[in-house]
Design an enzyme around this catalytic site. Sequence first.
Site, PDB file in Angstrom:
ATOM      1  N   ARG A  34       0.998  -1.376   0.154  1.00 43.80           N
ATOM      2  CA  ARG A  34      -0.098  -0.147   0.116  1.00 43.80           C
ATOM      3  C   ARG A  34       0.933   1.430  -0.140  1.00 43.80           C
ATOM      4  O   ARG A  34       0.471   2.267   0.480  1.00 43.80           O
ATOM      5  CB  ARG A  34      -0.867  -0.010   0.895  1.00 43.80           C
ATOM      6  CG  ARG A  34      -2.087  -0.972   1.056  1.00 43.80           C
ATOM      7  CD  ARG A  34      -3.543  -0.031   0.314  1.00 43.80           C
ATOM      8  NE  ARG A  34      -4.092  -1.381  -0.239  1.00 43.80           N
ATOM      9  CZ  ARG A  34      -5.801  -1.453   0.538  1.00 43.80           C
ATOM     10  NH1 ARG A  34      -5.828  -0.160   1.425  1.00 43.80           N
ATOM     11  NH2 ARG A  34      -6.182  -2.422   0.216  1.00 43.80           N
ATOM     12  N   ARG A  38      -3.213   6.614   1.171  1.00 46.60           N
ATOM     13  CA  ARG A  38      -3.769   7.867   1.761  1.00 46.60           C
ATOM     14  C   ARG A  38      -2.216   8.171   2.201  1.00 46.60           C
ATOM     15  O   ARG A  38      -2.888   9.890   3.068  1.00 46.60           O
ATOM     16  CB  ARG A  38      -5.304   7.457   2.786  1.00 46.60           C
ATOM     17  CG  ARG A  38      -6.255   7.067   1.330  1.00 46.60           C
ATOM     18  CD  ARG A  38      -7.206   6.375   2.498  1.00 46.60           C
ATOM     19  NE  ARG A  38      -6.437   5.229   2.797  1.00 46.60           N
ATOM     20  CZ  ARG A  38      -7.569   3.995   3.129  1.00 46.60           C
ATOM     21  NH1 ARG A  38      -9.278   4.524   3.363  1.00 46.60           N
ATOM     22  NH2 ARG A  38      -7.229   3.305   2.937  1.00 46.60           N
ATOM     23  N   ARG A  47      -6.689  11.590  -6.097  1.00 47.60           N
ATOM     24  CA  ARG A  47      -7.391  10.963  -5.586  1.00 47.60           C
ATOM     25  C   ARG A  47      -8.979  11.857  -5.158  1.00 47.60           C
ATOM     26  O   ARG A  47     -10.238  10.866  -5.537  1.00 47.60           O
ATOM     27  CB  ARG A  47      -7.418  10.432  -4.264  1.00 47.60           C
ATOM     28  CG  ARG A  47      -9.074   9.635  -3.371  1.00 47.60           C
ATOM     29  CD  ARG A  47      -9.077   8.319  -3.842  1.00 47.60           C
ATOM     30  NE  ARG A  47      -9.748   7.450  -2.802  1.00 47.60           N
ATOM     31  CZ  ARG A  47     -11.354   8.036  -2.698  1.00 47.60           C
ATOM     32  NH1 ARG A  47     -11.459   8.672  -3.330  1.00 47.60           N
ATOM     33  NH2 ARG A  47     -11.603   6.943  -1.626  1.00 47.60           N
ATOM     34  N   ASP A  84      -6.680  -2.526  -7.389  1.00 48.34           N
ATOM     35  CA  ASP A  84      -6.998  -3.392  -6.352  1.00 48.34           C
ATOM     36  C   ASP A  84      -7.576  -5.242  -6.848  1.00 48.34           C
ATOM     37  O   ASP A  84      -7.590  -5.604  -7.742  1.00 48.34           O
ATOM     38  CB  ASP A  84      -8.710  -2.646  -6.255  1.00 48.34           C
ATOM     39  CG  ASP A  84      -8.735  -2.899  -4.479  1.00 48.34           C
ATOM     40  OD1 ASP A  84      -8.537  -2.192  -3.687  1.00 48.34           O
ATOM     41  OD2 ASP A  84      -9.864  -3.972  -4.379  1.00 48.34           O
ATOM     42  N   TYR A 160     -14.513 -12.083  -0.454  1.00 49.93           N
ATOM     43  CA  TYR A 160     -15.447 -10.813  -0.247  1.00 49.93           C
ATOM     44  C   TYR A 160     -16.917 -10.433  -0.807  1.00 49.93           C
ATOM     45  O   TYR A 160     -17.692 -10.142  -1.488  1.00 49.93           O
ATOM     46  CB  TYR A 160     -14.732  -9.811  -0.904  1.00 49.93           C
ATOM     47  CG  TYR A 160     -13.532  -8.812   0.006  1.00 49.93           C
ATOM     48  CD1 TYR A 160     -13.733  -8.174   0.278  1.00 49.93           C
ATOM     49  CD2 TYR A 160     -12.160  -9.427   0.016  1.00 49.93           C
ATOM     50  CE1 TYR A 160     -12.880  -7.937   1.731  1.00 49.93           C
ATOM     51  CE2 TYR A 160     -11.376  -9.073   0.549  1.00 49.93           C
ATOM     52  CZ  TYR A 160     -11.823  -8.227   1.792  1.00 49.93           C
ATOM     53  OH  TYR A 160     -10.800  -7.511   2.378  1.00 49.93           O
TER      54      TYR A 160
END
Length: 354
Positions: A34, A38, A47, A84, A160
């Site tokens: 990652r 962020r 973003r 992703d 998921y």
Amino acid sequence: MFEPSPQSSLQSRKALLDVLDGIDPHRRPLWMMRQAGRYLPEYRELRAKAGSFLSLCYNPQLASEVTLQPLNRFDFDAAILFADILLIPQALGASLSFQAGDGPVLSTVRSSADLAGLSADRVSDLLAPVYDTVARVAALKPEGVALIGFCGAPWTVASYMIEGRSSTRREARLAAILAPSWFQALIDLIVEASIEYLVSQVRAGAEAVQIFDSWAGDLPAHCFERWCIEPVRQIIDGVRAQIPEARVIGFPRAAGTNLLDFAQRVPVNAVAVDAGVSPRVMGRDLAPLCAVQGNIDPLVLLAGGAALDAAVDDLAAAIPKRRHIANLGHGILPETPIAHVDALVARVRLHDGL
Ligand code: CP3
């Protein structure tokens, strides 16, 4: 006669690829899961400009810029494609959105009828922007930096798809235990789509790929072979049937005592491990089998200071740089100070000089 390479060509060798190929690297390779995310203000800015996480993933110009952002700040040895693991379910026909603060929301698959609505036929077309991102990064990245592509492992992606959101994965784990035919078919479908996805990433310029089994640790031991080891092995075999030299990092997160089986039975170039694995086990038990990636706890990076230095020192003492890819045990936390990443890089480089 053998001529030692001049320093400049030594520096242009890719340390990460050398370790994956079993060659002595000129320094200990380092990157962070990652790493484009962020904690970087420039990521938050792009973003916001893109409007949503998914529109960023499908915009090759912006996604390639985001992929390269951490390389502009830090002396890392790899870039990881910005995308992703959940783009595969979407390409298979599931609905997907990311709600601010809540994470992903998908349509659920819990029966043969749900599965009938999905197909791998359009995967190539729908994911073409991702391959475009790979090609752009491959052309733009700094010398010495390797480009890593990725996908989710079938069990993690299936979990998921069954749950439809981040959860404790009760339904998915029950499906793995009961093993109804639709669950096997879902795993097979994800294997098929993932082979195509990874082959296309490598053809576009990815020099290694990582397969993330983030929820491998949820599988009871008697399910681990069938739903973690076997499908990941099938993906690697499928990719190498088309690209024999493809380099693969497997990440069976929190696999506990199943980790050794994974490293022995799955033909990976490296196994990535979470922060629960001791450096001693990494160096003594895993490094003889394959290269080992990891595993500083993201909270240790957030803490910084002496705890961070000690974690790097322990890894450097336990595993030679020829067998180690320095990384975190899981993704960097969004609230991590950038200065702590600088300190991590400096500490890893300090050992290169010792
Ligand atoms: O820098 C990189 O590592 C490359 C890009 C990357 C992302 N996700 C971007 C991302 C990679 C390799 C992933 C993998 C991924 N995605 C995994 C496996 C690794 C892991 O963390 O266990 C998983 C389980 C996902 C699924 C996913 N994506 C979730 C559950 C979430 C929401 C939680 C969260 O962290 O926000 C995401 C969103 C996501 N993927 C973000 C990023 C940068 C945050 C999105 C934002 O900007 O709001």
